[in-house]
Motif scaffolding. Structure first.
Motif, PDB file in Angstrom:
ATOM      1  N   LEU A   1       0.997  -1.217   0.075  1.00 18.75           N
ATOM      2  CA  LEU A   1       0.123   0.033  -0.211  1.00 18.75           C
ATOM      3  C   LEU A   1       0.898   1.232   0.179  1.00 18.75           C
ATOM      4  O   LEU A   1       0.577   2.166  -0.732  1.00 18.75           O
ATOM      5  N   LEU A   2       1.938   1.248   0.977  1.00 17.12           N
ATOM      6  CA  LEU A   2       2.984   2.242   0.836  1.00 17.12           C
ATOM      7  C   LEU A   2       3.480   2.573  -0.459  1.00 17.12           C
ATOM      8  O   LEU A   2       3.533   3.539  -1.243  1.00 17.12           O
ATOM      9  N   LEU A   3       4.030   1.550  -1.367  1.00 20.60           N
ATOM     10  CA  LEU A   3       4.382   1.716  -2.875  1.00 20.60           C
ATOM     11  C   LEU A   3       3.443   2.026  -3.603  1.00 20.60           C
ATOM     12  O   LEU A   3       3.602   2.706  -4.818  1.00 20.60           O
ATOM     13  N   ALA A   4       1.969   1.939  -3.474  1.00 21.89           N
ATOM     14  CA  ALA A   4       0.978   2.245  -4.300  1.00 21.89           C
ATOM     15  C   ALA A   4       0.554   3.598  -4.101  1.00 21.89           C
ATOM     16  O   ALA A   4      -0.139   4.327  -4.578  1.00 21.89           O
TER      17      ALA A   4
ATOM     18  N   HIS B   1     -12.130   6.192   0.115  1.00 21.69           N
ATOM     19  CA  HIS B   1     -11.804   7.414   0.161  1.00 21.69           C
ATOM     20  C   HIS B   1     -10.156   7.546   0.243  1.00 21.69           C
ATOM     21  O   HIS B   1      -9.741   8.387   0.140  1.00 21.69           O
ATOM     22  N   ALA B   2      -9.410   6.319  -0.274  1.00 26.27           N
ATOM     23  CA  ALA B   2      -8.176   6.063  -0.084  1.00 26.27           C
ATOM     24  C   ALA B   2      -7.504   6.787  -1.450  1.00 26.27           C
ATOM     25  O   ALA B   2      -8.187   7.030  -2.426  1.00 26.27           O
ATOM     26  N   ARG B   3      -6.179   7.084  -1.259  1.00 29.69           N
ATOM     27  CA  ARG B   3      -5.563   7.521  -2.425  1.00 29.69           C
ATOM     28  C   ARG B   3      -4.973   6.685  -3.653  1.00 29.69           C
ATOM     29  O   ARG B   3      -5.229   6.926  -4.664  1.00 29.69           O
ATOM     30  N   THR B   4      -5.008   5.363  -3.219  1.00 34.38           N
ATOM     31  CA  THR B   4      -4.701   4.372  -4.031  1.00 34.38           C
ATOM     32  C   THR B   4      -5.627   3.914  -5.239  1.00 34.38           C
ATOM     33  O   THR B   4      -5.156   3.382  -6.131  1.00 34.38           O
ATOM     34  N   GLY B   5      -6.859   4.072  -4.771  1.00 41.50           N
ATOM     35  CA  GLY B   5      -7.792   3.788  -5.913  1.00 41.50           C
ATOM     36  C   GLY B   5      -7.991   2.155  -6.209  1.00 41.50           C
ATOM     37  O   GLY B   5      -8.065   1.339  -5.120  1.00 41.50           O
ATOM     38  N   PHE B   6      -7.836   1.974  -7.438  1.00 45.48           N
ATOM     39  CA  PHE B   6      -7.915   0.411  -7.888  1.00 45.48           C
ATOM     40  C   PHE B   6      -6.919  -0.321  -7.443  1.00 45.48           C
ATOM     41  O   PHE B   6      -6.882  -1.333  -6.937  1.00 45.48           O
TER      42      PHE B   6
ATOM     43  N   ALA C   1     -19.125  -1.331 -17.556  1.00 48.39           N
ATOM     44  CA  ALA C   1     -19.454  -2.797 -17.269  1.00 48.39           C
ATOM     45  C   ALA C   1     -18.260  -3.266 -16.318  1.00 48.39           C
ATOM     46  O   ALA C   1     -18.227  -4.149 -15.578  1.00 48.39           O
ATOM     47  N   THR C   2     -16.889  -2.931 -16.919  1.00 47.36           N
ATOM     48  CA  THR C   2     -15.832  -3.321 -16.156  1.00 47.36           C
ATOM     49  C   THR C   2     -15.718  -2.867 -14.637  1.00 47.36           C
ATOM     50  O   THR C   2     -15.413  -3.379 -13.647  1.00 47.36           O
ATOM     51  N   ARG C   3     -15.984  -1.472 -14.639  1.00 47.87           N
ATOM     52  CA  ARG C   3     -16.179  -0.850 -13.458  1.00 47.87           C
ATOM     53  C   ARG C   3     -17.090  -1.308 -12.294  1.00 47.87           C
ATOM     54  O   ARG C   3     -16.813  -1.668 -11.329  1.00 47.87           O
ATOM     55  N   ALA C   4     -18.347  -1.772 -13.050  1.00 50.03           N
ATOM     56  CA  ALA C   4     -19.406  -2.531 -12.428  1.00 50.03           C
ATOM     57  C   ALA C   4     -18.868  -3.785 -11.820  1.00 50.03           C
ATOM     58  O   ALA C   4     -19.350  -4.320 -10.562  1.00 50.03           O
ATOM     59  N   LEU C   5     -18.504  -4.455 -12.589  1.00 47.53           N
ATOM     60  CA  LEU C   5     -17.880  -5.814 -12.272  1.00 47.53           C
ATOM     61  C   LEU C   5     -16.721  -6.054 -11.262  1.00 47.53           C
ATOM     62  O   LEU C   5     -16.629  -6.628 -10.181  1.00 47.53           O
ATOM     63  N   TRP C   6     -15.772  -5.060 -11.280  1.00 54.30           N
ATOM     64  CA  TRP C   6     -14.812  -4.798 -10.144  1.00 54.30           C
ATOM     65  C   TRP C   6     -15.417  -4.345  -8.775  1.00 54.30           C
ATOM     66  O   TRP C   6     -15.079  -4.935  -7.836  1.00 54.30           O
ATOM     67  N   GLY C   7     -16.251  -3.365  -8.774  1.00 53.15           N
ATOM     68  CA  GLY C   7     -16.937  -3.035  -7.754  1.00 53.15           C
ATOM     69  C   GLY C   7     -17.763  -3.946  -6.980  1.00 53.15           C
ATOM     70  O   GLY C   7     -17.805  -4.271  -5.928  1.00 53.15           O
TER      71      GLY C   7
ATOM     72  N   SER D   1     -16.150  -0.862  -2.061  1.00 51.58           N
ATOM     73  CA  SER D   1     -15.385  -0.506  -3.184  1.00 51.58           C
ATOM     74  C   SER D   1     -15.963   0.899  -3.877  1.00 51.58           C
ATOM     75  O   SER D   1     -16.920   1.210  -3.560  1.00 51.58           O
ATOM     76  N   ALA D   2     -15.012   1.612  -4.344  1.00 50.53           N
ATOM     77  CA  ALA D   2     -15.310   3.027  -4.648  1.00 50.53           C
ATOM     78  C   ALA D   2     -16.295   2.941  -6.170  1.00 50.53           C
ATOM     79  O   ALA D   2     -16.974   3.824  -6.233  1.00 50.53           O
ATOM     80  N   ASP D   3     -16.096   1.771  -6.727  1.00 48.87           N
ATOM     81  CA  ASP D   3     -16.877   1.267  -7.767  1.00 48.87           C
ATOM     82  C   ASP D   3     -18.163   0.480  -7.506  1.00 48.87           C
ATOM     83  O   ASP D   3     -19.070   0.225  -8.156  1.00 48.87           O
ATOM     84  N   TRP D   4     -19.013   0.410  -6.200  1.00 47.99           N
ATOM     85  CA  TRP D   4     -19.784  -0.312  -5.899  1.00 47.99           C
ATOM     86  C   TRP D   4     -21.101   0.489  -6.227  1.00 47.99           C
ATOM     87  O   TRP D   4     -21.887  -0.037  -6.548  1.00 47.99           O
ATOM     88  N   GLY D   5     -20.931   1.793  -6.091  1.00 43.70           N
ATOM     89  CA  GLY D   5     -22.072   2.567  -6.749  1.00 43.70           C
ATOM     90  C   GLY D   5     -22.435   2.420  -8.012  1.00 43.70           C
ATOM     91  O   GLY D   5     -23.670   2.281  -8.656  1.00 43.70           O
TER      92      GLY D   5
END
Length: 582
Positions: free
Chosen positions: A212-215, A243-248, A319-325, A341-345
């Motif tokens: 996570l630090l490397l990300a 709300h994290a900086r690292t995102g995906f 579709a990809t964002r919905a699948l990952w969320g 996930s940030a993509d759950w919405g």
């Protein structure tokens, strides 16, 4: 003549006292963190609390001395119950002293939530200091490690915690063969398992933190999220990984390490139960993978099957964002972590589901693997019920058929399925009881049901996801908080373990060994009482004999002396009795 090897100090100490000592020493971490931030007041609170705890543990350890302590697994199970119910009273001391704007019950509720890896949001994140966020995550991390160790060293030998499905013995009884290991001392086994799992647990947590630090994550957030994902507590200082900086990238790292909550074979195979030792053949892991892939697929396909009112453009990126969320969130709630996930919405909008919280509640109730930090009913019990259902349908078609499963499969289909069903019914019963108790205290039915599921499945973040407005537990009445504390402890230890503590058969052998000790103790009390009474009554009688021959002034002096002797007998005699037996 062979001499018996003397046990080490850690083996001789009671388990609860040893855990209290380690909890006191762990307060050094927030002390150093507060000093690094220049917050001397916070560092002082944790330092004083640590000193109080260490001194108390040392005094009790010295008082215990070389007295032999109980070696029965039932005593260790009681120590585990005391850890989750009583230790938070001490852990809440620095939390309450630092916050100062709340009640001690709220601090205790927060520590129970952390130690049981539930992760309820008692306070708003911006209300707590950074060191308090670290302390919450650290307590949850220690609670998760305690469950790793206790599952293999305490629950597995007794056929509890999910091991009863495939155990050779009956739930609550020591499994045949387990009592012959480690010299029939469960404390030796506990320390051996702890030494084995400590580098694994700490190494995995450190690996997540470094990635996570490397990300690009902040140091404090990286440490807390690493602890939370390994303990499946879902604690976050920023309100969640969305709300994290690292995102995906950060979500992908956490997603990979959530697999350790699906099966104990991902980190340990040393148990007394029968079962597959290959991860690809482990039923828990296979069912977990099926749910993690199957539920997001249904959510994704619903866009074309039933969500006609959805206006989002059906492009590949959406579709990809919905699948990952959906993948990340389903895995998180199946392991009772509770990160969203940030993509759950986007997944909710893609599928058109307005009641997606019901899916998350169902996943949290199923839970993760046996002997992991996850809560819920556990995947192994679900697998046992599934096999039993298949067998019953087979018997409907062929009533005289004989099962062709192997020995382990037959064990799961018969006794294992029956015990899994008993646990499921007990879980449902306690869920109904907790819901009724909460609803009786002016809590709406929806909130009562949600809080009950979250506390019994140890998935505290479920409350924040399933409600439109923020729900802080510190705003509830005292009765609601006490009910939630009891439910969290019950959900962490599971209902069968609590029932095992109340089983008369488990108390008989312990009482057989306790009765001679009580007889000896009462004999010593009677002997000491008669000895002290005879000695001082003799002295009083000698003084009374001299009064009749003395002058008036001497009579007054001797009467006062007799009064002081009687006062000594009534006030000092209990103290001498205590010293005599100590």
């Amino acid at each position: 003549m062979a001499t018996r090897k003397k046990s080490g100090l850690a083996v001789r100490m009671p388990l609860f006292l040893l855990i209290c000592g380690l909890a006191s020493l762990s307060m050094v971490v927030p002390v150093l963190h507060a000093l690094s931030l220049g917050d001397e007041a916070v560092a002082r609170s944790f330092f004083y609390s640590a000193v109080i705890g260490i001194v108390a543990v040392v005094l009790v350890a010295l008082a215990k001395g070389n007295r032999p302590s109980h070696r029965r697994p039932l005593v260790q199970l009681f120590a585990l119950l005391a850890t989750f119910a009583l230790l938070p009273i001490y852990l809440a001391l620095p939390f309450y002293d630092v916050l100062r704007t709340t009640t001690y019950l709220n601090a205790y509720l927060e520590m129970v939530s952390a130690l049981t890896t539930t992760g309820f949001e008692t306070f708003a994140p911006d209300r707590l200091a950074p060191t308090l966020h670290l302390w919450r995550a650290q307590v949850a991390w220690m609670g998760g490690f305690l469950m790793w160790v206790a599952a293999s060293s305490i629950l597995a030998p007794m056929g509890l915690g999910g091991f009863e499905v495939t155990a050779r013995g009956e739930p609550g009884r020591v499994v045949a063969g387990a009592e012959m290991r480690d010299g029939a001392d469960p404390r030796v086994r506990l320390l051996r398992v702890a030494r084995t799992l400590t580098p694994v647990y700490a190494g995995l947590t450190g690996t997540v933190c470094i990635l996570l630090l490397l990300a690009g994550e902040e140091p404090l957030v990286a440490v807390i999220h690493a602890m939370s994902v390994m303990a499946t507590s879902g604690i976050s200082p920023i309100g969640g990984v969305e709300h994290a900086r690292t995102g995906f990238g950060g979500e992908a790292i956490l997603f990979l390490f959530m697999f350790f909550a699906l099966s104990r074979l991902t980190f340990l195979s040393d148990t007394v139960t029968v079962g597959e030792r290959r991860l690809d053949r482990d039923p828990e892991f296979r069912i977990g993978i099926f749910l993690v892939l199957g539920v997001p697929a249904v959510i994704l396909l619903r866009h074309w099957l039933g969500a006609y009112e959805v206006t989002m453009q059906s492009d590949f990126l959406a579709a990809t964002r919905a699948l990952w969320g959906s993948l990340f969130t389903v895995m998180s709630f199946l392991t009772t972590t509770g990160f969203v996930s940030a993509d759950w919405g986007n997944a909710q909008m893609w599928s058109g589901l307005e009641t997606s919280e019901i899916i998350l509640m169902g996943l949290a109730l199923i839970g993760g693997g046996v002997a992991t930090t996850a809560g819920g009913v556990k995947l192994l019990r679900v697998f046992a019920l599934y096999l039993n259902g298949l067998r019953e349908m087979e018997r409907l078609v062929h009533p005289s058929s004989v099962s062709g499963a192997r020995l382990n499969g037959r064990r799961i289909q018969t006794n294992g399925a029956f015990i899994a069903w008993v646990f499921f019914m007990l879980f449902a019963l306690f869920l109904a009881v907790v819901t009724v108790l909460l609803a009786a205290q002016a809590v709406s039915f929806e909130q009562a049901l949600l809080l009950s599921v979250a506390s019994l499945s140890t998935t505290g973040p479920l409350v924040g996801v399933a409600t439109e407005t923020s729900l802080w537990l510190s705003e509830f009445e005292m009765g609601v908080k006490i009910t939630l504390c009891v439910a969290m402890v019950l959900g962490r230890l599971e209902t069968l373990a609590i029932v095992a503590l109340l089983t008369p058969n488990l108390w008989r052998s312990w009482l057989r060994g306790l009765i001679p000790s009580l007889k000896d103790w009462f004999f010593r009390v009677e002997f000491a009482s008669r000895h002290l009474s005879y000695r001082h009554e003799t002295r009083v009688d000698s003084q009374l004999e001299t009064i009749t021959k003395a002058r008036p002034k001497e009579i007054w002096l001797r009467t006062d002396k007799i009064f002081r002797m009687c006062s000594w007998t009534m006030c000092e005699k209990p103290r001498l009795l205590w010293q005599f037996f100590s």
